[in-house]
Design an enzyme around this catalytic site. Structure first.
Site, PDB file in Angstrom:
ATOM      1  N   LYS A  82      38.903  33.841  27.210  1.00 40.55           N
ATOM      2  CA  LYS A  82      39.516  34.711  28.235  1.00 40.55           C
ATOM      3  C   LYS A  82      39.268  36.181  27.894  1.00 40.55           C
ATOM      4  CE  LYS A  82      43.664  35.416  30.978  1.00 40.55           C
ATOM      5  NZ  LYS A  82      42.906  35.430  32.232  1.00 40.55           N
ATOM      6  N   HIS A  92      46.234  31.575  26.060  1.00 37.02           N
ATOM      7  CA  HIS A  92      45.036  31.106  26.773  1.00 37.02           C
ATOM      8  C   HIS A  92      43.920  30.805  25.769  1.00 37.02           C
ATOM      9  CE1 HIS A  92      46.992  32.756  30.395  1.00 37.02           C
ATOM     10  NE2 HIS A  92      46.221  31.901  31.044  1.00 37.02           N
TER      11      HIS A  92
HETATM   12  P1  NAD Z   1      33.973  31.806  33.506  1.00 32.76           P
HETATM   13  O1  NAD Z   1      33.437  32.959  32.718  1.00 32.76           O
HETATM   14  O2  NAD Z   1      33.873  30.424  32.954  1.00 32.76           O
HETATM   15  O3  NAD Z   1      33.291  31.797  34.962  1.00 32.76           O
HETATM   16  C1  NAD Z   1      32.998  32.945  35.718  1.00 32.76           C
HETATM   17  C2  NAD Z   1      31.695  32.661  36.466  1.00 32.76           C
HETATM   18  O4  NAD Z   1      31.451  33.730  37.399  1.00 32.76           O
HETATM   19  C3  NAD Z   1      30.467  32.590  35.541  1.00 32.76           C
HETATM   20  O5  NAD Z   1      29.759  31.391  35.799  1.00 32.76           O
HETATM   21  C4  NAD Z   1      29.650  33.824  35.945  1.00 32.76           C
HETATM   22  O6  NAD Z   1      28.247  33.611  35.828  1.00 32.76           O
HETATM   23  C5  NAD Z   1      30.069  33.981  37.402  1.00 32.76           C
HETATM   24  N1  NAD Z   1      29.777  35.316  37.938  1.00 32.76           N
HETATM   25  C6  NAD Z   1      30.024  36.518  37.356  1.00 32.76           C
HETATM   26  N2  NAD Z   1      29.549  37.505  38.143  1.00 32.76           N
HETATM   27  C7  NAD Z   1      28.998  36.913  39.236  1.00 32.76           C
HETATM   28  C8  NAD Z   1      28.327  37.403  40.394  1.00 32.76           C
HETATM   29  N3  NAD Z   1      28.123  38.711  40.592  1.00 32.76           N
HETATM   30  N4  NAD Z   1      27.877  36.504  41.308  1.00 32.76           N
HETATM   31  C9  NAD Z   1      28.086  35.174  41.129  1.00 32.76           C
HETATM   32  N5  NAD Z   1      28.695  34.655  40.042  1.00 32.76           N
HETATM   33  C10 NAD Z   1      29.138  35.525  39.104  1.00 32.76           C
HETATM   34  O7  NAD Z   1      35.501  32.182  33.809  1.00 32.76           O
HETATM   35  P2  NAD Z   1      36.674  31.215  34.328  1.00 32.76           P
HETATM   36  O8  NAD Z   1      37.465  30.728  33.170  1.00 32.76           O
HETATM   37  O9  NAD Z   1      36.126  30.242  35.324  1.00 32.76           O
HETATM   38  O10 NAD Z   1      37.573  32.291  35.067  1.00 32.76           O
HETATM   39  C11 NAD Z   1      37.066  33.100  36.128  1.00 32.76           C
HETATM   40  C12 NAD Z   1      38.166  34.041  36.607  1.00 32.76           C
HETATM   41  O11 NAD Z   1      39.234  33.280  37.196  1.00 32.76           O
HETATM   42  C13 NAD Z   1      38.828  34.880  35.502  1.00 32.76           C
HETATM   43  O12 NAD Z   1      39.152  36.150  36.031  1.00 32.76           O
HETATM   44  C14 NAD Z   1      40.094  34.092  35.171  1.00 32.76           C
HETATM   45  O13 NAD Z   1      41.112  34.864  34.604  1.00 32.76           O
HETATM   46  C15 NAD Z   1      40.471  33.628  36.544  1.00 32.76           C
HETATM   47  N6  NAD Z   1      41.374  32.465  36.624  1.00 32.76           N
HETATM   48  C16 NAD Z   1      42.327  32.515  37.588  1.00 32.76           C
HETATM   49  C17 NAD Z   1      43.182  31.436  37.790  1.00 32.76           C
HETATM   50  C18 NAD Z   1      44.146  31.491  38.944  1.00 32.76           C
HETATM   51  O14 NAD Z   1      44.874  30.496  39.176  1.00 32.76           O
HETATM   52  N7  NAD Z   1      44.181  32.583  39.694  1.00 32.76           N
HETATM   53  C19 NAD Z   1      43.062  30.289  36.987  1.00 32.76           C
HETATM   54  C20 NAD Z   1      42.066  30.261  35.998  1.00 32.76           C
HETATM   55  C21 NAD Z   1      41.211  31.364  35.836  1.00 32.76           C
END
Ligand code: NAD
Length: 269
Positions: free
Chosen positions: A162, A158
């Site tokens: 991450k 990744h």
């Molecule tokens: P990122 O850090 O780019 O985005 C996370 C966002 O959540 C940030 O903008 C942050 O400000 C916001 N956030 C955090 N706490 C918050 C709160 N209390 N209220 C509102 N917003 C809040 O991360 P990302 O790459 O977008 O990934 C996010 C999550 O999704 C991770 O856990 C990642 O592993 C997961 N993910 C899952 C899949 C899937 O298919 N299930 C795919 C990609 C990423």
């Protein structure tokens, strides 16, 4: 347009949040009705389209999830474990479908979702893509077909931002392999080898994590024996696959009974 299911995106400014906003806006099956970010974030009070550097979308980012949830039929949530738990309680109160993409949740945090799932539909998956969910099924089948002479290793890669390892997807694949073998993953998982670890234990499932650059997500399930190897591989090149899967899950959940579901249910695999 107002009859289309209304969707709220939490973590709107994140890598997945932005992709979800684009996916929903381009879809003719749903409408974007709210965007939530954490308190103090510079998107709060701004139009999310303008914040992304494009045209206005008439949706203002808020740090008040309840206010956003009141207008919606579903919330798509790719944020962080503590935030996801808070959103689960609020989504259940508002009877919204809660699609959880957030990974890195502990067993205790996952158990804490149960009360919310008594009142609302929760769809949670460590990976929302069709390809990975298919890979999960294949992994279960191959693990069931091969004997323990085949060592199972899960290798994932990744991007450098991450925060959790192994990835939610790697753990999902590990669970599938363990199920195929009829064992408990917790009893056989080797996570993060370092130093004099001793020889590999028969029947164990190993995990390795690579972190670098802008890799969207790659997973290999390796079955290695004397003289031969089988490798099942999925490579994601575009976060759009996760966003489209999450939107499909949000729509699928609209007429389902409260409870916890995953993408295998949604995709009917
Ligand atoms: P990122 O850090 O780019 O985005 C996370 C966002 O959540 C940030 O903008 C942050 O400000 C916001 N956030 C955090 N706490 C918050 C709160 N209390 N209220 C509102 N917003 C809040 O991360 P990302 O790459 O977008 O990934 C996010 C999550 O999704 C991770 O856990 C990642 O592993 C997961 N993910 C899952 C899949 C899937 O298919 N299930 C795919 C990609 C990423």
């Amino acid at each position: 347009m107002t009859h289309l299911p209304g969707i709220v995106v939490t973590g709107a400014s994140g890598r997945m949040g932005r992709m979800l906003i684009r996916t929903i806006v381009e879809s003719d099956r749903a409408q974007l009705v709210g965007c939530v970010e954490r308190p103090g974030h510079d998107w709060i009070g701004q139009d999310v389209g303008l914040a992304m550097g494009g045209a206005a979308l008439d949706v203002t980012a808020t740090d008040d999830p309840l206010e956003a949830f009141a207008r919606a039929q579903a919330v798509i949530d790719f944020t962080a474990p503590e935030a996801t738990l808070e959103f689960a309680t609020l989504a259940a109160q508002a009877r919204l479908v809660h699609v959880i993409g957030t990974t890195g949740m502990s067993e205790t945090q996952i158990e804490a979702l149960a009360p919310a799932a008594r009142h609302a539909v929760i769809v949670r998956a460590g990976n929302m893509s069709l390809g990975v969910n298919l890979l999960t099924q294949l992994t279960r089948k191959v693990a069931a077909a091969l004997d323990r002479e085949f060592d199972i290793e899960i290798i994932e890669a990744h991007h450098r931002h991450k925060v959790d390892a192994p990835s939610g997807t790697a753990l999902m694949l590990g669970e599938a392999a363990a199920e195929g073998r009829g064992v408990n993953l917790a009893d056989v998982a080797d996570r993060g080898r370092d130093g004099i670890t001793g020889a590999r234990k028969e029947g164990h499932i190993g995990f390795s994590a690579i972190r670098g650059g802008d890799i969207v997500g790659e997973h290999d399930v390796l079955f290695a024996a004397r003289g031969e190897r089988i490798v099942l591989r999925h490579v994601a090149t575009d976060r759009g696959v996760f966003a489209r899967g999450a939107l499909t899950a949000a729509l699928w959940g609209q007429d389902k009974a409260p409870g916890q579901y995953d993408m295998i249910d949604v995709l009917g695999l």
